[in-house]
Design a protein around this motif. Structure first.
Motif, mmCIF file in Angstrom:
data_model
loop_
_atom_site.group_PDB
_atom_site.id
_atom_site.type_symbol
_atom_site.label_atom_id
_atom_site.label_comp_id
_atom_site.label_asym_id
_atom_site.label_seq_id
_atom_site.Cartn_x
_atom_site.Cartn_y
_atom_site.Cartn_z
ATOM 1 N N VAL A 26 1.109 -2.363 6.680
ATOM 2 C CA VAL A 26 1.881 -2.466 5.445
ATOM 3 C C VAL A 26 2.951 -1.378 5.384
ATOM 4 O O VAL A 26 4.100 -1.637 5.020
ATOM 5 C CB VAL A 26 0.946 -2.369 4.222
ATOM 6 C CG1 VAL A 26 1.746 -2.354 2.939
ATOM 7 C CG2 VAL A 26 -0.034 -3.542 4.220
ATOM 8 N N LYS A 27 2.617 -0.166 5.775
ATOM 9 C CA LYS A 27 3.553 0.948 5.681
ATOM 10 C C LYS A 27 4.782 0.723 6.553
ATOM 11 O O LYS A 27 5.913 1.010 6.143
ATOM 12 C CB LYS A 27 2.854 2.246 6.076
ATOM 13 C CG LYS A 27 3.756 3.475 5.970
ATOM 14 C CD LYS A 27 3.007 4.740 6.349
ATOM 15 C CE LYS A 27 3.936 5.955 6.249
ATOM 16 N NZ LYS A 27 3.235 7.210 6.630
ATOM 17 N N LEU A 61 0.815 -1.198 0.000
ATOM 18 C CA LEU A 61 0.000 0.000 0.000
ATOM 19 C C LEU A 61 0.859 1.262 0.000
ATOM 20 O O LEU A 61 0.395 2.339 -0.268
ATOM 21 C CB LEU A 61 -0.933 -0.007 1.220
ATOM 22 C CG LEU A 61 -1.929 -1.162 1.222
ATOM 23 C CD1 LEU A 61 -2.840 -1.030 2.425
ATOM 24 C CD2 LEU A 61 -2.732 -1.191 -0.051
ATOM 25 N N SER A 62 2.126 1.114 0.332
ATOM 26 C CA SER A 62 3.042 2.229 0.232
ATOM 27 C C SER A 62 4.405 1.684 -0.116
ATOM 28 O O SER A 62 4.752 0.580 0.259
ATOM 29 C CB SER A 62 3.086 3.008 1.539
ATOM 30 O OG SER A 62 3.572 2.179 2.557
ATOM 31 N N SER A 63 5.198 2.473 -0.828
ATOM 32 C CA SER A 63 6.491 1.988 -1.266
ATOM 33 C C SER A 63 7.426 1.852 -0.090
ATOM 34 O O SER A 63 7.498 2.730 0.763
ATOM 35 C CB SER A 63 7.089 2.966 -2.281
ATOM 36 O OG SER A 63 6.252 3.072 -3.399
ATOM 37 N N ILE A 77 0.905 -8.294 2.054
ATOM 38 C CA ILE A 77 1.890 -9.094 2.785
ATOM 39 C C ILE A 77 2.188 -10.415 2.085
ATOM 40 O O ILE A 77 3.321 -10.690 1.688
ATOM 41 C CB ILE A 77 1.412 -9.368 4.229
ATOM 42 C CG1 ILE A 77 1.272 -8.048 4.999
ATOM 43 C CG2 ILE A 77 2.371 -10.299 4.959
ATOM 44 C CD1 ILE A 77 0.734 -8.219 6.403
ATOM 45 N N PHE A 78 1.171 -11.254 1.924
ATOM 46 C CA PHE A 78 1.433 -12.654 1.603
ATOM 47 C C PHE A 78 1.696 -12.909 0.123
ATOM 48 O O PHE A 78 2.492 -13.786 -0.219
ATOM 49 C CB PHE A 78 0.292 -13.538 2.131
ATOM 50 C CG PHE A 78 0.237 -13.535 3.624
ATOM 51 C CD1 PHE A 78 1.134 -14.292 4.356
ATOM 52 C CD2 PHE A 78 -0.660 -12.732 4.310
ATOM 53 C CE1 PHE A 78 1.123 -14.272 5.736
ATOM 54 C CE2 PHE A 78 -0.681 -12.702 5.693
ATOM 55 C CZ PHE A 78 0.216 -13.472 6.411
ATOM 56 N N LEU A 79 1.049 -12.183 -0.763
ATOM 57 C CA LEU A 79 1.341 -12.392 -2.184
ATOM 58 C C LEU A 79 2.795 -12.055 -2.529
ATOM 59 O O LEU A 79 3.460 -12.851 -3.195
ATOM 60 C CB LEU A 79 0.386 -11.578 -3.059
ATOM 61 C CG LEU A 79 0.618 -11.753 -4.566
ATOM 62 C CD1 LEU A 79 0.314 -13.169 -5.007
ATOM 63 C CD2 LEU A 79 -0.217 -10.758 -5.369
#
Length: 557
Positions: free
Chosen positions: A183-184, A49-51, A231-233
């Motif tokens: 995610v960030k 969701l963020s780089s 995360i998982f992919l």
């Protein structure tokens, strides 16, 4: 859920590079391979969701050459892409509106119902038809539905927008912000990588490591789609590619097929295990409360009733698929080494990760014990988000850019508001009474009626492309039918809610996470449908047998 985010993140668009014939022979190969490596590296990170602040080197993910040089002199000139059409899709639009018009003007109103309730039902059915056929994006179509209810004076403005102040809906919105924080900061990625390091020496152990890590982060990351895409992919793709298992090729069967399918089929049980593991869980309990089914200490009670059947299903799913859909590569001795290298490259746990851990422990603790001290679930979530904003883990732009959260606020509120008014005006009780009378005419006991209604609710999901859309359209009606048939209220409400998570892996379009894993290119479409149905039946058996035994002990019936 975050279906739109997942599907958007799977489609990275880049401008094509055009080579003139005079320069193609000398520069094509070097430019092609350099650009391809860069684009593929971007592709591996596109679902975050963020780089990440320190992108991993390309060699960390790819250990074998993936592409062969091509004769660029034969590359045709790029043809300008046809601009996408704007506005509503004509055929889905006509069908969706026709459904409501036919009900309103062609079908006689039952004498038990008022003209207002019949007209609202027509608008609601047109809205639901649009959610299935998608003439417009979900949020836009829901806005048209609520506008129609106001313009036709079916509902006053204050009533139509009353659900926008609903606590449960705001809890769902804030949960999306928590998912962005996971995610960030990279915390979710770090947790999953630790499990790969511990259990990843064999393919089966690797699958269990990924499954357990998702169950661990699920209560604090309330979106199955965000967990899949963020995360998982990326982890599964990097492990598969490093072992020579490539998407779209025969080598995908070495590792990628099995890991993708197992993670997809396990995700529903992880979401069913915790109340806060999926947005639709909270919506289910809110709709049940409107029908008079109230659960004290919902977070604890949900976990207590789900823990045994969910645990059994999580333990059996990787093993069953290992037999039904076996990977060609049985041992993965390099996976722990790759995980160790990745953890080393990630460095020590950062300040923001520790803040994220502390904040989620605070939020989960308040979700569990908050009612004893007068703190509701949404207030606990608001406190957690406030901490993340104050300490800089998230900024307000992160929240503003979480488009799926605001889209969910719009269309969830519209559906919840309409469903509440249908209940208030007597539509739901009238429909459930008709079905219940039909079941009674068949001399069915409540357990038999319970089984028929639950199975119908489950497999009608083949017609839906969203779990939350399914809940908004059918949950209240099916719960009312269960109650009218004599099924204990808490049992019916929870069983429907658990099924809402389990049918998310029926097809490649049945949920956001299904679209994410299928879109990776490792799983064939026939396998998705075949194993989706087989695993659905197995999950139903597990939850019926194990759950039925456990719920009897807990006194649900």
């Amino acid at each position: 859920m975050m279906e739109s985010l997942a599907l958007h993140s799977l489609s990275i668009s880049t401008k094509p590079t055009i080579f003139s014939p005079s320069t193609a022979k000398t520069t094509a190969f070097s430019l092609f391979t350099t650009k391809t490596a860069f684009l593929y590296h971007r592709r591996l990170h596109s679902l975050s969701l963020s780089s990440p602040p320190n992108p991993k080197p390309f060699s960390f993910y790819i250990t074998k050459p993936l592409l062969k040089p091509i004769n660029s002199a034969a590359t045709p000139a790029a043809v300008p892409a046809k601009p996408p059409s704007k506005g509503a899709k004509p055929i889905p639009l006509i069908i969706s509106i026709s459904v409501g018009l036919i009900l309103r003007f062609a079908i006689p109103k039952p004498p038990e119902l008022s003209p207002q309730s019949w007209q609202l039902l027509a608008i609601f059915l047109s809205t639901i038809s649009g959610l299935v056929l998608s003439p417009l994006p979900v949020g836009a179509w829901a806005f048209l539905g609520v506008t129609a209810s106001i313009v036709t004076k079916t509902l006053p403005f204050s009533t139509a927008f009353n659900a926008f102040t609903n606590e449960v809906i705001w809890l769902i919105v804030i949960s999306f912000f928590f998912a962005r924080g996971f995610v960030k900061t990279g915390l979710g990625d770090r947790i999953a990588t630790y499990f790969v390091k511990l259990l990843g020496k064999s393919t089966l152990g690797l699958s269990y490591g990924l499954t357990f890590s998702e169950a661990l982060v699920a209560p604090a990351m309330p979106s199955t789609t965000a967990r899949a895409g963020g995360i998982f992919l990326p982890i599964i793709k990097s492990l598969s590619l490093s072992s020579g298992s490539l998407p779209g090729e025969e080598s995908r069967k070495k590792l990628g097929c099995y890991l993708m399918m197992t993670q997809l089929q396990s995700a529903g049980n992880s979401s069913a295990l915790f109340l806060t593991a999926a947005a639709q869980n909270l919506l289910c309990l809110k709709l049940a409360e409107e029908l008079g089914v109230k659960i004290a200490s919902p977070w604890v009670f949900w976990f207590k009733t789900a823990c045994l059947p969910a645990a059994v299903a999580l333990l059996l799913t990787p093993l069953i698929l290992y037999k039904l859909y076996p990977p060609e590569l049985k041992d993965t001795p390099d996976a722990p080494t790759l995980a160790s290298e990745k953890l080393k490259s990630m460095g020590p746990v950062t300040r923001n990760e520790w803040v994220m851990v502390g904040t989620m422990l605070l939020a989960v603790s308040l979700w569990v014990f908050g009612q004893r001290i007068g703190v509701s679930s949404v207030v606990a979530a608001m406190l957690g988000l406030s901490v993340l904003l104050l300490l800089g883990v998230l900024d307000w732009n992160d929240c503003l850019n979480e488009k799926s959260a605001w889209d969910t606020l719009a269309w969830f509120a519209v559906l919840v508001g309409m469903a509440g008014q249908l209940t208030h005006l007597g539509i739901v009780s009238w429909m459930s009474g008709c079905v219940a009378n039909g079941l009674k005419a068949m001399n069915l006991s409540w357990p038999a009626a319970f089984g028929i209604l639950q199975a119908s609710y489950f497999f009608v999901h083949y017609l839906f492309a969203s779990q939350t859309g399914h809940v908004g359209a059918l949950y209240s009606a099916f719960l009312a039918m269960n109650l009218a048939s004599g099924v204990p209220g808490v049992l019916a409400a929870l069983a429907l809610a658990y099924n809402t998570n389990l049918f998310g892996a029926l097809t490649h379009y049945s949920s956001g996470q299904a679209a994410v894993y299928y879109g990776a290119g490792y799983i064939d479409l026939p396998d998705v449908f075949k194993l989706g149905f087989v695993m659905a039946v197995i999950n139903v058996i597990i939850w019926t047998v194990v759950g039925g035994f456990w719920w009897k002990i807990l006194g649900l019936y």
